[in-house]
Design a protein around this motif. Structure first.
Motif, PDB file in Angstrom:
ATOM      1  N   LYS A  86      -6.380   4.498   7.645  1.00 17.21           N
ATOM      2  CA  LYS A  86      -5.664   4.643   6.380  1.00 17.21           C
ATOM      3  C   LYS A  86      -4.177   4.375   6.627  1.00 17.21           C
ATOM      4  CE  LYS A  86      -4.350   8.170   2.982  1.00 17.21           C
ATOM      5  NZ  LYS A  86      -2.949   8.268   3.424  1.00 17.21           N
ATOM      6  N   VAL A  87      -3.580   3.507   5.797  1.00 19.25           N
ATOM      7  CA  VAL A  87      -2.176   3.161   5.973  1.00 19.25           C
ATOM      8  C   VAL A  87      -1.318   3.518   4.759  1.00 19.25           C
ATOM      9  CG1 VAL A  87      -2.624   1.313   7.630  1.00 19.25           C
ATOM     10  CG2 VAL A  87      -2.612   0.796   5.179  1.00 19.25           C
ATOM     11  N   ALA A  88      -1.956   3.748   3.611  1.00 18.35           N
ATOM     12  CA  ALA A  88      -1.170   4.034   2.407  1.00 18.35           C
ATOM     13  C   ALA A  88      -2.092   4.582   1.319  1.00 18.35           C
ATOM     14  CB  ALA A  88      -0.461   2.780   1.906  1.00 18.35           C
ATOM     15  N   THR A  89      -1.475   5.076   0.271  1.00 17.84           N
ATOM     16  CA  THR A  89      -2.197   5.469  -0.937  1.00 17.84           C
ATOM     17  C   THR A  89      -1.588   4.707  -2.095  1.00 17.84           C
ATOM     18  OG1 THR A  89      -2.655   7.685  -0.079  1.00 17.84           O
ATOM     19  CG2 THR A  89      -2.832   7.368  -2.452  1.00 17.84           C
ATOM     20  N   LEU A  90      -2.425   3.989  -2.830  1.00 17.03           N
ATOM     21  CA  LEU A  90      -1.957   3.158  -3.928  1.00 17.03           C
ATOM     22  C   LEU A  90      -2.783   3.464  -5.172  1.00 17.03           C
ATOM     23  CD1 LEU A  90       0.012   0.817  -4.635  1.00 17.03           C
ATOM     24  CD2 LEU A  90      -1.847  -0.765  -4.106  1.00 17.03           C
ATOM     25  N   ARG A  91      -2.103   3.825  -6.259  1.00 14.59           N
ATOM     26  CA  ARG A  91      -2.757   4.169  -7.530  1.00 14.59           C
ATOM     27  C   ARG A  91      -3.800   5.266  -7.349  1.00 14.59           C
ATOM     28  NH1 ARG A  91      -3.947  -2.037  -7.584  1.00 14.59           N
ATOM     29  NH2 ARG A  91      -1.814  -2.785  -7.588  1.00 14.59           N
ATOM     30  N   GLY A 200       2.794  -0.852   3.902  1.00 11.85           N
ATOM     31  CA  GLY A 200       3.344   0.345   4.532  1.00 11.85           C
ATOM     32  C   GLY A 200       3.935   1.258   3.483  1.00 11.85           C
ATOM     33  N   GLU A 201       4.118   2.516   3.820  1.00 14.52           N
ATOM     34  CA  GLU A 201       4.688   3.452   2.854  1.00 14.52           C
ATOM     35  C   GLU A 201       5.550   4.488   3.556  1.00 14.52           C
ATOM     36  OE1 GLU A 201       1.631   5.593   0.767  1.00 14.52           O
ATOM     37  OE2 GLU A 201       1.056   6.767   2.519  1.00 14.52           O
ATOM     38  N   LEU A 202       6.511   5.001   2.819  1.00 12.10           N
ATOM     39  CA  LEU A 202       7.317   6.150   3.226  1.00 12.10           C
ATOM     40  C   LEU A 202       6.914   7.314   2.347  1.00 12.10           C
ATOM     41  CD1 LEU A 202      10.837   4.502   3.619  1.00 12.10           C
ATOM     42  CD2 LEU A 202       9.235   5.097   5.433  1.00 12.10           C
ATOM     43  N   ARG A 203       6.377   8.351   2.972  1.00 12.53           N
ATOM     44  CA  ARG A 203       5.858   9.504   2.234  1.00 12.53           C
ATOM     45  C   ARG A 203       5.785  10.700   3.181  1.00 12.53           C
ATOM     46  NH1 ARG A 203       1.704   9.897  -1.873  1.00 12.53           N
ATOM     47  NH2 ARG A 203       1.532   7.631  -1.853  1.00 12.53           N
ATOM     48  N   PRO A 204       6.217  11.894   2.770  1.00 17.24           N
ATOM     49  CA  PRO A 204       6.869  12.198   1.488  1.00 17.24           C
ATOM     50  C   PRO A 204       8.377  12.026   1.582  1.00 17.24           C
ATOM     51  CG  PRO A 204       6.432  14.229   2.664  1.00 17.24           C
ATOM     52  CD  PRO A 204       5.924  13.116   3.547  1.00 17.24           C
ATOM     53  N   LEU A 205       9.012  11.724   0.476  1.00 15.59           N
ATOM     54  CA  LEU A 205      10.459  11.664   0.360  1.00 15.59           C
ATOM     55  C   LEU A 205      10.904  12.694  -0.670  1.00 15.59           C
ATOM     56  CD1 LEU A 205      11.014   7.787   0.199  1.00 15.59           C
ATOM     57  CD2 LEU A 205      11.421   9.269   2.170  1.00 15.59           C
ATOM     58  N   GLN A 206      12.141  13.141  -0.542  1.00 14.52           N
ATOM     59  CA  GLN A 206      12.692  14.104  -1.500  1.00 14.52           C
ATOM     60  C   GLN A 206      14.026  13.577  -2.006  1.00 14.52           C
ATOM     61  OE1 GLN A 206      11.098  16.925  -2.480  1.00 14.52           O
ATOM     62  NE2 GLN A 206       9.373  16.426  -1.117  1.00 14.52           N
ATOM     63  N   GLY A 215       9.931  14.711  -5.865  1.00 16.09           N
ATOM     64  CA  GLY A 215       9.228  14.204  -4.704  1.00 16.09           C
ATOM     65  C   GLY A 215       8.977  12.724  -4.927  1.00 16.09           C
ATOM     66  N   ALA A 216       8.812  11.965  -3.840  1.00 16.06           N
ATOM     67  CA  ALA A 216       8.693  10.517  -4.028  1.00 16.06           C
ATOM     68  C   ALA A 216       7.929   9.870  -2.889  1.00 16.06           C
ATOM     69  CB  ALA A 216      10.087   9.886  -4.142  1.00 16.06           C
ATOM     70  N   SER A 217       7.486   8.657  -3.163  1.00 13.31           N
ATOM     71  CA  SER A 217       6.940   7.785  -2.126  1.00 13.31           C
ATOM     72  C   SER A 217       7.385   6.367  -2.437  1.00 13.31           C
ATOM     73  CB  SER A 217       5.407   7.855  -2.084  1.00 13.31           C
ATOM     74  OG  SER A 217       4.834   7.312  -3.261  1.00 13.31           O
ATOM     75  N   ILE A 218       7.561   5.570  -1.402  1.00 10.43           N
ATOM     76  CA  ILE A 218       7.908   4.163  -1.561  1.00 10.43           C
ATOM     77  C   ILE A 218       6.910   3.343  -0.755  1.00 10.43           C
ATOM     78  CG2 ILE A 218       9.671   2.386  -1.246  1.00 10.43           C
ATOM     79  CD1 ILE A 218      11.785   4.546  -1.341  1.00 10.43           C
TER      80      ILE A 218
END
Length: 470
Positions: A86-91, A200-206, A215-218
């Motif tokens: 698993k590399v990311a979560t999308l939708r 790729g993703e950045l998670r979690p972000l604040q 809270g955020a993800s990119i």
């Protein structure tokens, strides 16, 4: 089987058993076998549902999907996904990268030609050789941008189609391998579309100010085109149909979640690709191979096809050309400018912006990118970006795209696409009331703890997109 009108799910776990030249695939879950098993006769290429397969023998292999079936001269081979991470979560759905594959049926082939073809296919699908950047998802179509996926969901007829039928063919890399399953007509749940590129993703972000907290993800998605593929230098420019080398659609997805759990999703799409002319750079012992360009009349059809396809897909195009305006690159820059001017005499929707990156920025003087941004800001705001949720200005659509190129569509292109990605993030945070998007230093000053910018202008997040150009 799936009931009428219900989109079939793609099987995420199967048990594979070999019986001589036959391979049986049994969908499996926590509760045991799920749905009908599939039997593949690799000697004849025949596919059929296998009834009465209640229990597998002790010797079975757990697989996570079928990459495809290749029909050769004396039989067929099946390529199975035997490892994924698993590399990311999308939708709301997991996205996986293929980490291991295995080919079945190769021991039954008896042709030297098949041996050569099989070796090429095996190398192309092996993550340890050339297949290290295949991605897929069982629950969402990663070949579609967030905006296009939303449009599909809003169309009842399109929403009921299986994942493979609504996939963007430009990025459906195992389309040919899955064709035998598609042609069977009733095996949609066994067809797993894959894209090649990077996710790729950045998670979690604040993101937090004295009066707001999100809270955020990119996520960053780079979809590489199936057309005009090839290694650097050996693949340049366009072909006669307008497909260009190194064409990649990049999407940045920002998801914000407030304290009440309300989500806002914003998506920004860019593209990159080689200069859409008929030109080449055949490698030799020189550091910079000589550039050869076809006569302008020969490039007209390819150039027109290329930009008509982009306009049809993205509505409006701003092409940013970052090559040197002198020397061998200058010859290409001049030819690009002349073609764009000719195209504009009969068609609307294309604007070309020339920016000599090396002259303006050198090796590290990136503050001069502000000059490029000044010339693109109006287009950026006119195109907009996709956004849905509860923030002011939500339910927006992106109505144009910036197309960036240099010679290799790598370093210089990365920097400029990173700049535009940062601007997208700033505009999203501005709408959330977290900063002022007109202040160039608002992001690093407001959120120094985010630590995903190595320079005030160039976002380090772009490094997540380690694109491979074969």
């Amino acid at each position: 089987m799936t009931s009428a009108g219900q989109q079939p799910a793609v099987h995420s776990l199967m048990r594979l058993q070999e019986y001589g030249g036959m391979v049986v695939l049994q969908p499996y879950g926590e509760a045991g076998p799920q749905g009908q098993s599939l039997a593949c006769d690799l000697q004849t290429g025949k596919l059929m549902f296998a009834d009465n397969v209640d229990k597998m023998q002790a010797e079975f292999t757990t697989i996570y999907g079928i990459m495809g079936i290749a029909k050769l001269h004396t039989g067929s081979v099946l390529i199975a996904v035997t490892g994924a991470r698993k590399v990311a979560t999308l939708r709301g759905h997991h996205v996986y990268q293929v980490t291991d594959t295995k080919m079945y049926g190769k021991h039954h082939l008896n042709s030297r030609d098949d041996d050569k073809l099989m070796e090429l296919i095996e190398d192309a699908c092996d993550p340890g050789i050339f297949g290290q950047q295949f991605f897929y998802s069982y629950g969402t179509d990663i070949t579609l941008t967030t905006q296009r996926f939303t449009a599909v969901q809003e169309d009842p007829a399109a929403a009921q189609k299986p994942q493979w039928a609504r996939a963007d063919k430009r990025f459906f890399w195992n389309k040919h391998l899955t064709q035998p399953l598609i042609d069977a007509g009733v095996l949609d749940s066994f067809v797993l579309p894959m894209m090649l590129g990077s996710i790729g993703e950045l998670r979690p972000l604040q993101f937090q100010t004295p009066d707001k907290h999100y809270g955020a993800s990119i996520s960053l998605i780079a979809r590489r085109s199936t057309q005009r593929i090839g290694t650097r230098h050996w693949r340049r420019g366009a072909d006669s149909q307008g497909y260009v080398a190194n064409f990649v659609e990049s999407e940045q997805v920002v998801v914000l979640e407030d304290k009440q759990g309300n989500l806002t999703t914003s998506s920004f799409v860019q593209v990159r690709g080689s200069i859409p002319l008929l030109w080449s750079q055949i490698p030799n012992i020189k550091y910079k191979p000589p550039t050869r360009i076809a006569p302008p009349s020969a490039s007209h059809p390819a150039f027109d096809h290329h930009f008509k396809q982009l306009l049809e897909t993205y509505q409006d195009v701003v092409a940013v050309n970052l090559v040197n305006q002198h020397g061998s690159e200058g010859i290409l820059a001049k030819a690009f400018q002349e073609e764009a001017q000719r195209f504009g005499e009969s068609s609307r929707g294309l604007r070309l912006v020339a920016f000599d990156f090396h002259k303006q920025c050198g090796a590290s003087n990136y503050k001069n990118l502000s000059r490029l941004w000044d010339s693109l800001k109006e287009d950026f705001e006119r195109h907009g970006f996709y956004q849905s949720g509860s923030l002011p200005g939500d339910n927006k659509r992106q109505r144009g795209v910036v197309r960036v190129n240099c010679i290799d569509c790598l370093d210089r292109t990365n920097v400029v696409q990173g700049l535009l990605g940062r601007k997208h993030l700033e505009y999203v945070l501005d709408r959330a009331g977290l900063l002022d998007a007109t202040d160039i230093l608002a992001l690093p000053n407001t959120f120094p703890q985010a630590c995903f910018y190595q320079h005030a202008t160039v976002p380090c997040i772009v490094c997540v997109l380690k694109l491979s150009f074969w």
